[in-house]
Design a protein around this motif. Structure first.
Motif, PDB file in Angstrom:
ATOM      1  N   LEU A 164      11.550  45.360  46.017  1.00 39.12           N
ATOM      2  CA  LEU A 164      12.590  44.707  46.808  1.00 39.12           C
ATOM      3  C   LEU A 164      13.991  45.230  46.526  1.00 39.12           C
ATOM      4  N   ARG A 280      12.420  38.592  49.566  1.00 35.74           N
ATOM      5  CA  ARG A 280      10.966  38.659  49.384  1.00 35.74           C
ATOM      6  C   ARG A 280      10.219  37.930  50.499  1.00 35.74           C
ATOM      7  N   ALA A 285       8.215  42.134  54.178  1.00 35.23           N
ATOM      8  CA  ALA A 285       7.554  41.785  52.918  1.00 35.23           C
ATOM      9  C   ALA A 285       6.354  40.882  53.172  1.00 35.23           C
ATOM     10  N   ARG A 289       2.565  41.674  52.155  1.00 37.61           N
ATOM     11  CA  ARG A 289       1.918  40.745  51.228  1.00 37.61           C
ATOM     12  C   ARG A 289       0.566  40.293  51.779  1.00 37.61           C
ATOM     13  N   PHE A 301       5.750  41.552  43.297  1.00 37.66           N
ATOM     14  CA  PHE A 301       7.101  41.915  43.699  1.00 37.66           C
ATOM     15  C   PHE A 301       7.817  42.572  42.520  1.00 37.66           C
TER      16      PHE A 301
END
Length: 361
Positions: A164, A280, A285, A289, A301
């Motif tokens: 990130l 996040r 993201a 994920r 992360f």
């Protein structure tokens, strides 16, 4: 051809892509051959591809209203590592991890996308030049060419990792020049004065940030030299600083200039990069994920204490962004750089899934 057979064929093509790319040397500033190789591969796999004015290998697929930019660098640091795939299916070679592996993951995933995804978005793969050099020439050119809705940066995070953020950077070139004098007399040498400046800079860095590695200000001496010709003494140092979010390079420069005080030190500042940390819970993201979980992984992360092209593009592209790519970043720049091709395969499948989910939202 069944879906399983199609996936197997795509992964064979993906492995051929990365083996070929790693096999073409491309130290920063000398990327022309690998850029041509990558553009040719993309053209042969239904991309519209070219090498742009900055030497970037650029390939596009899709015709939808969304623009997804996948930017990874194709240059490497120096160091000849014989390219081979060992008995365990591990590819050895400079750039296998940092970061041809990541960019080839991008290209292979986009090459394998289905028609529905291609109808919804335009996917632009940019193999950027000179990321390992202070210029970041490829990324700086790319920010003038695109206005993306989503961004992926190609850097190793491990197939289940999502990066990130990266720390910022500032490089200080400090030098002292003064008349020669006898070491038994009063006064300080050029090296003494330079050392005193380093002590002040290091002490400031120790208190200027937070306690965690990502929040701290890290200062290191990257180069140090001194010389004298009988008339003049000279001492030179290059000091590298890694900066946290909230401390801009310009603010750090102001502090470091103040620290010189009465010392006869000349300071030149280069390599200004602002630290960046993305959300996040962004849709990029989130898509990644979900895809990692769908392929049996547990998303992790990460934030990194180095810098990347994410730092370069973040001030220009106000789009959700992550960095992604297979491999262990601890192998970056080392003589042991290598990438497990089974992990590379999995990263290609995860990214294809994530891109499909992203544009379907």
């Amino acid at each position: 051809m069944t879906e399983h057979e199609g996936t197997a064929a795509a992964l064979r093509d993906a492995r051929a892509l990365i083996a070929g790319a790693v096999g073409v040397p491309s130290v920063s500033g000398e990327e022309a051959a690998v850029a041509a190789y990558l553009a040719d591969w993309m053209r042969a796999h239904d991309f519209t591809a070219h090498v742009d004015e900055a030497g970037n290998a650029v390939g596009e697929r899709g015709r939808g209203p969304l623009t997804v930019v996948l930017l990874g660098h194709i240059d490497t640091v120096p160091g000849d590592i014989p390219v081979r795939v060992d008995e365990a299916g591990v590819l050895h070679g400079r750039g296998s991890v940092d970061a041809k592996g990541s960019f080839c993951t991008f290209v292979a995933a986009v090459a394998a996308l289905g028609e529905d995804a291609l109808h919804r978005a335009r996917f632009v793969c940019v193999g950027a030049t000179e990321e390992e050099a202070p210029s970041s020439r490829g990324a700086r050119h790319a920010v003038t060419q695109y206005a993306p809705d989503a961004v992926f940066i190609g850097e190793p995070s491990g197939w289940a990792g999502i990066t990130l953020g990266y720390k910022g950077r500032l490089v200080v070139k400090a030098s002292v020049e003064k008349d020669n004098f006898h070491s038994a007399g009063d006064g300080t040498s050029a090296a003494d004065d330079l050392a005193e400046y380093w002590f002040r800079a290091r002490a400031w860095a120790a208190t200027a940030g937070g306690s965690s590695p990502f929040e701290a200000v890290q200062a290191t001496v990257q180069a140090l030299s001194s010389d004298a010709d009988g008339l003049t003494q000279r001492a030179h140092a290059t000091i590298g600083l890694r900066l946290p979010v909230g401390l801009t390079p310009q603010d750090a420069e102001a502090h470091l200039r103040d620290l010189a005080g009465d010392l006869p030190v000349t300071l030149v500042f280069v390599g200004h990069e602002v630290a960046v940390r993305h959300d996040r819970d962004s849709r990029v993201a989130r898509a990644l994920r979900v895809a990692i979980r769908a392929h049996g992984g547990t998303p992790v992360f990460k934030v990194k204490t180095g810098t990347s092209d994410m730092n370069v593009v973040a001030p220009h592209w106000a789009a959700p962004t992550v960095a992604y790519g297979p491999g262990d970043s601890k192998l970056d720049h080392t003589p042991e750089e290598r990438l497990d091709l089974a992990e590379y395969d999995r990263a290609v499948l995860v990214l294809r899934d994530a891109l499909t989910r992203l544009v379907a939202d």
